[in-house]
Design a protein around this motif. Structure first.
Motif, mmCIF file in Angstrom:
data_model
loop_
_atom_site.group_PDB
_atom_site.id
_atom_site.type_symbol
_atom_site.label_atom_id
_atom_site.label_comp_id
_atom_site.label_asym_id
_atom_site.label_seq_id
_atom_site.Cartn_x
_atom_site.Cartn_y
_atom_site.Cartn_z
ATOM 1 N N ALA A 118 0.842 -1.193 0.000
ATOM 2 C CA ALA A 118 0.000 0.000 0.000
ATOM 3 C C ALA A 118 0.882 1.251 0.000
ATOM 4 O O ALA A 118 0.581 2.230 -0.691
ATOM 5 N N ALA A 119 1.980 1.220 0.742
ATOM 6 C CA ALA A 119 2.891 2.366 0.799
ATOM 7 C C ALA A 119 3.509 2.649 -0.570
ATOM 8 O O ALA A 119 3.638 3.809 -0.976
ATOM 9 N N GLN A 120 3.898 1.603 -1.294
ATOM 10 C CA GLN A 120 4.474 1.785 -2.630
ATOM 11 C C GLN A 120 3.437 2.388 -3.584
ATOM 12 O O GLN A 120 3.765 3.271 -4.377
ATOM 13 N N LEU A 121 2.208 1.898 -3.506
ATOM 14 C CA LEU A 121 1.153 2.417 -4.375
ATOM 15 C C LEU A 121 0.846 3.875 -4.049
ATOM 16 O O LEU A 121 0.661 4.702 -4.947
ATOM 17 N N ALA A 122 0.804 4.202 -2.769
ATOM 18 C CA ALA A 122 0.538 5.580 -2.347
ATOM 19 C C ALA A 122 1.647 6.500 -2.850
ATOM 20 O O ALA A 122 1.375 7.563 -3.422
ATOM 21 N N SER A 123 2.873 6.081 -2.676
ATOM 22 C CA SER A 123 4.021 6.883 -3.089
ATOM 23 C C SER A 123 4.026 7.101 -4.595
ATOM 24 O O SER A 123 4.236 8.218 -5.077
ATOM 25 N N ALA A 124 3.818 6.050 -5.364
ATOM 26 C CA ALA A 124 3.881 6.125 -6.826
ATOM 27 C C ALA A 124 2.761 6.991 -7.396
ATOM 28 O O ALA A 124 2.938 7.629 -8.434
ATOM 29 N N SER A 125 1.620 7.023 -6.727
ATOM 30 C CA SER A 125 0.451 7.731 -7.260
ATOM 31 C C SER A 125 0.293 9.128 -6.690
ATOM 32 O O SER A 125 -0.489 9.926 -7.193
ATOM 33 N N GLY A 126 1.014 9.419 -5.602
ATOM 34 C CA GLY A 126 0.837 10.700 -4.935
ATOM 35 C C GLY A 126 -0.377 10.710 -4.013
ATOM 36 O O GLY A 126 -0.834 11.767 -3.577
ATOM 37 N N CYS A 127 -0.880 9.542 -3.704
ATOM 38 C CA CYS A 127 -2.026 9.422 -2.780
ATOM 39 C C CYS A 127 -1.500 9.325 -1.344
ATOM 40 O O CYS A 127 -0.381 8.871 -1.125
ATOM 41 N N ALA A 128 -2.346 9.707 -0.413
ATOM 42 C CA ALA A 128 -1.994 9.567 0.996
ATOM 43 C C ALA A 128 -2.209 8.124 1.438
ATOM 44 O O ALA A 128 -3.130 7.459 0.964
ATOM 45 N N LEU A 129 -1.342 7.649 2.310
ATOM 46 C CA LEU A 129 -1.491 6.301 2.873
ATOM 47 C C LEU A 129 -2.383 6.416 4.101
ATOM 48 O O LEU A 129 -2.043 7.119 5.048
ATOM 49 N N PRO A 130 -3.543 5.746 4.085
ATOM 50 C CA PRO A 130 -4.431 5.817 5.264
ATOM 51 C C PRO A 130 -3.738 5.260 6.501
ATOM 52 O O PRO A 130 -3.012 4.282 6.412
ATOM 53 N N GLN A 131 -3.973 5.890 7.620
ATOM 54 C CA GLN A 131 -3.349 5.431 8.868
ATOM 55 C C GLN A 131 -4.220 4.397 9.555
ATOM 56 O O GLN A 131 -5.405 4.423 9.449
#
Length: 101
Positions: free
Chosen positions: A88-101
């Protein structure tokens, strides 16, 4: 069929879709199934494109056109590609999305 576990990744799945990311996979691919399992109940919101023909022997034209050769393949709005089972962290980083906590 299994009941998907509740997920806190719904905002990430929705953001990936909004940001124009696409998840190319095949129903028979264990890494694709693992990616969907990671998102649990939010998997239905993923921008998923099935690449396999129903018999599992060929690839659909839409995926041939995108030159998808490995599953899963993520293609982001800027044309960046990432293959394999991503966190999930890789996907968030690559897309510019926030990683839900």
């Amino acid at each position: 069929y299994f009941a998907a576990k509740p997920s806190n990744l719904l905002p990430l799945a929705q953001c990936l879709k909004e940001k124009g990311a696409t998840f190319y996979g095949a129903f028979w691919c264990p890494h694709c199934q693992a990616t969907k399992a990671l998102f649990g109940s939010a998997a239905a919101e993923l921008p998923y494109v099935e690449c396999s023909t129903p018999d599992g022997k060929d690839q659909l034209q839409t995926c041939k056109d995108k030159e998808v050769t490995n599953y899963p393949t993520w293609i982001f709005a800027d044309g960046t590609r990432m293959t394999g089972e991503l966190t999930a962290a890789q996907l968030a980083s690559a897309s510019g999305c926030a990683l839900p906590q």
